[in-house]
Design a protein around this motif. Sequence first.
Motif, PDB file in Angstrom:
ATOM      1  N   TRP A  27       0.666  -0.821   0.232  1.00  0.00           N
ATOM      2  CA  TRP A  27       0.099   0.435   0.170  1.00  0.00           C
ATOM      3  C   TRP A  27       1.108   1.940   0.033  1.00  0.00           C
ATOM      4  CZ3 TRP A  27       0.735   3.289   4.183  1.00  0.00           C
ATOM      5  CH2 TRP A  27       0.718   2.877   4.610  1.00  0.00           C
ATOM      6  N   ILE A  28       1.841   1.044   0.965  1.00  0.00           N
ATOM      7  CA  ILE A  28       3.125   2.356   0.595  1.00  0.00           C
ATOM      8  C   ILE A  28       3.747   2.561  -0.593  1.00  0.00           C
ATOM      9  CG2 ILE A  28       5.341   3.271   1.891  1.00  0.00           C
ATOM     10  CD1 ILE A  28       4.449   2.216   4.530  1.00  0.00           C
ATOM     11  N   ARG A  29       4.014   1.574  -1.228  1.00  0.00           N
ATOM     12  CA  ARG A  29       4.554   1.726  -2.633  1.00  0.00           C
ATOM     13  C   ARG A  29       3.512   2.113  -3.621  1.00  0.00           C
ATOM     14  NH1 ARG A  29      10.454   1.273  -2.296  1.00  0.00           N
ATOM     15  NH2 ARG A  29      11.043  -0.360  -1.596  1.00  0.00           N
ATOM     16  N   GLN A  30       1.822   1.802  -3.393  1.00  0.00           N
ATOM     17  CA  GLN A  30       1.206   2.030  -5.060  1.00  0.00           C
ATOM     18  C   GLN A  30       0.858   3.583  -4.406  1.00  0.00           C
ATOM     19  OE1 GLN A  30      -0.422   0.506  -6.935  1.00  0.00           O
ATOM     20  NE2 GLN A  30      -1.266   2.498  -7.825  1.00  0.00           N
ATOM     21  N   MET A  31       1.015   3.414  -3.097  1.00  0.00           N
ATOM     22  CA  MET A  31       1.139   5.962  -2.369  1.00  0.00           C
ATOM     23  C   MET A  31       2.285   6.788  -3.379  1.00  0.00           C
ATOM     24  SD  MET A  31       0.482   7.701   1.351  1.00  0.00           S
ATOM     25  CE  MET A  31       2.498   7.090   1.620  1.00  0.00           C
ATOM     26  N   PHE A  32       3.432   5.711  -3.331  1.00  0.00           N
ATOM     27  CA  PHE A  32       4.078   6.426  -3.758  1.00  0.00           C
ATOM     28  C   PHE A  32       4.306   6.430  -5.505  1.00  0.00           C
ATOM     29  CE2 PHE A  32       7.308   5.706   0.045  1.00  0.00           C
ATOM     30  CZ  PHE A  32       7.342   6.390   0.531  1.00  0.00           C
ATOM     31  N   ALA A  33       3.511   5.347  -5.983  1.00  0.00           N
ATOM     32  CA  ALA A  33       3.821   5.413  -7.585  1.00  0.00           C
ATOM     33  C   ALA A  33       2.951   6.176  -7.569  1.00  0.00           C
ATOM     34  CB  ALA A  33       3.501   3.957  -7.857  1.00  0.00           C
ATOM     35  N   ILE A  44      12.096   9.320  -4.395  1.00  0.00           N
ATOM     36  CA  ILE A  44      11.996   8.435  -3.082  1.00  0.00           C
ATOM     37  C   ILE A  44      12.814   7.567  -2.874  1.00  0.00           C
ATOM     38  CG2 ILE A  44      10.224   6.516  -2.581  1.00  0.00           C
ATOM     39  CD1 ILE A  44       9.119   9.016  -3.250  1.00  0.00           C
ATOM     40  N   TYR A  45      13.330   7.519  -1.599  1.00  0.00           N
ATOM     41  CA  TYR A  45      14.470   7.203  -1.107  1.00  0.00           C
ATOM     42  C   TYR A  45      13.928   5.681  -0.943  1.00  0.00           C
ATOM     43  CZ  TYR A  45      17.699   5.620   2.490  1.00  0.00           C
ATOM     44  OH  TYR A  45      18.451   4.685   2.831  1.00  0.00           O
ATOM     45  N   ASP A  46      14.879   4.321  -1.230  1.00  0.00           N
ATOM     46  CA  ASP A  46      14.410   3.165  -0.694  1.00  0.00           C
ATOM     47  C   ASP A  46      14.886   2.739  -0.236  1.00  0.00           C
ATOM     48  OD1 ASP A  46      13.616   0.315  -0.023  1.00  0.00           O
ATOM     49  OD2 ASP A  46      12.822   0.553  -2.336  1.00  0.00           O
ATOM     50  N   PRO A  47      15.294   1.978   1.795  1.00  0.00           N
ATOM     51  CA  PRO A  47      16.501   1.822   2.346  1.00  0.00           C
ATOM     52  C   PRO A  47      16.023   0.592   2.053  1.00  0.00           C
ATOM     53  CG  PRO A  47      14.213   1.898   4.133  1.00  0.00           C
ATOM     54  CD  PRO A  47      13.253   2.273   2.472  1.00  0.00           C
ATOM     55  N   ASN A  48      15.176  -0.433   1.428  1.00  0.00           N
ATOM     56  CA  ASN A  48      15.450  -1.977   0.919  1.00  0.00           C
ATOM     57  C   ASN A  48      16.728  -3.161   0.668  1.00  0.00           C
ATOM     58  OD1 ASN A  48      12.920  -2.392   2.541  1.00  0.00           O
ATOM     59  ND2 ASN A  48      11.980  -2.573   0.496  1.00  0.00           N
ATOM     60  N   PHE A  85      21.181   7.033   3.587  1.00  0.00           N
ATOM     61  CA  PHE A  85      19.769   8.567   2.987  1.00  0.00           C
ATOM     62  C   PHE A  85      20.414   9.487   3.042  1.00  0.00           C
ATOM     63  CE2 PHE A  85      17.449  12.229   3.612  1.00  0.00           C
ATOM     64  CZ  PHE A  85      16.515  11.598   2.555  1.00  0.00           C
ATOM     65  N   LEU A  86      22.181   9.529   3.422  1.00  0.00           N
ATOM     66  CA  LEU A  86      23.025  10.612   2.889  1.00  0.00           C
ATOM     67  C   LEU A  86      23.427  10.740   2.130  1.00  0.00           C
ATOM     68  CD1 LEU A  86      24.158  12.229   6.521  1.00  0.00           C
ATOM     69  CD2 LEU A  86      22.484  13.177   4.995  1.00  0.00           C
ATOM     70  N   ASP A  87      23.918   9.421   1.692  1.00  0.00           N
ATOM     71  CA  ASP A  87      24.640   8.620   0.772  1.00  0.00           C
ATOM     72  C   ASP A  87      23.562   8.907  -0.392  1.00  0.00           C
ATOM     73  OD1 ASP A  87      27.002   8.185   1.937  1.00  0.00           O
ATOM     74  OD2 ASP A  87      26.977   6.292   2.186  1.00  0.00           O
ATOM     75  N   TRP A  88      22.325   8.994  -0.960  1.00  0.00           N
ATOM     76  CA  TRP A  88      21.814   8.796  -1.050  1.00  0.00           C
ATOM     77  C   TRP A  88      21.443  10.336  -2.475  1.00  0.00           C
ATOM     78  CZ3 TRP A  88      16.513  11.164  -1.762  1.00  0.00           C
ATOM     79  CH2 TRP A  88      16.109  10.618  -3.402  1.00  0.00           C
TER      80      TRP A  88
END
Length: 103
Positions: A27-33, A44-48, A85-88
């Motif tokens: 549901w979060i992925r759908q919202m981001f899309a 969109i930053y993705d920590p996965n 995140f800082l590296d991203w």
Amino acid sequence: MINRPFGFRAQPICSMPLAKHEARIGWIRQMFAELVTQHPGLLIYDPNPLLCPGGVCNVMMNGMPLYPDESHFSDYGAGLVAQDFLDWLHAHQSHLRSASGSS
């Protein structure tokens, strides 16, 4: 062994397949899309990739816990994600500058 008199047993390392994690946060992925569709160029930053190397999400990394519960990062986990995140941000710096109109 000192843990036997107290009834402690070594706990297995808990993990979850990335696919199961992705199903939980679909549901979060759908919202981001939808946001990216509405705002082309939105990043969109993705920590996965950091948290689930090799397609497995572990609760421990480098012998340290990433989470004290199922919803929050430990201090160690938060530090890893913050650095990632800082590296991203640094890697996407030119895109972010052009999107904001600054040079």
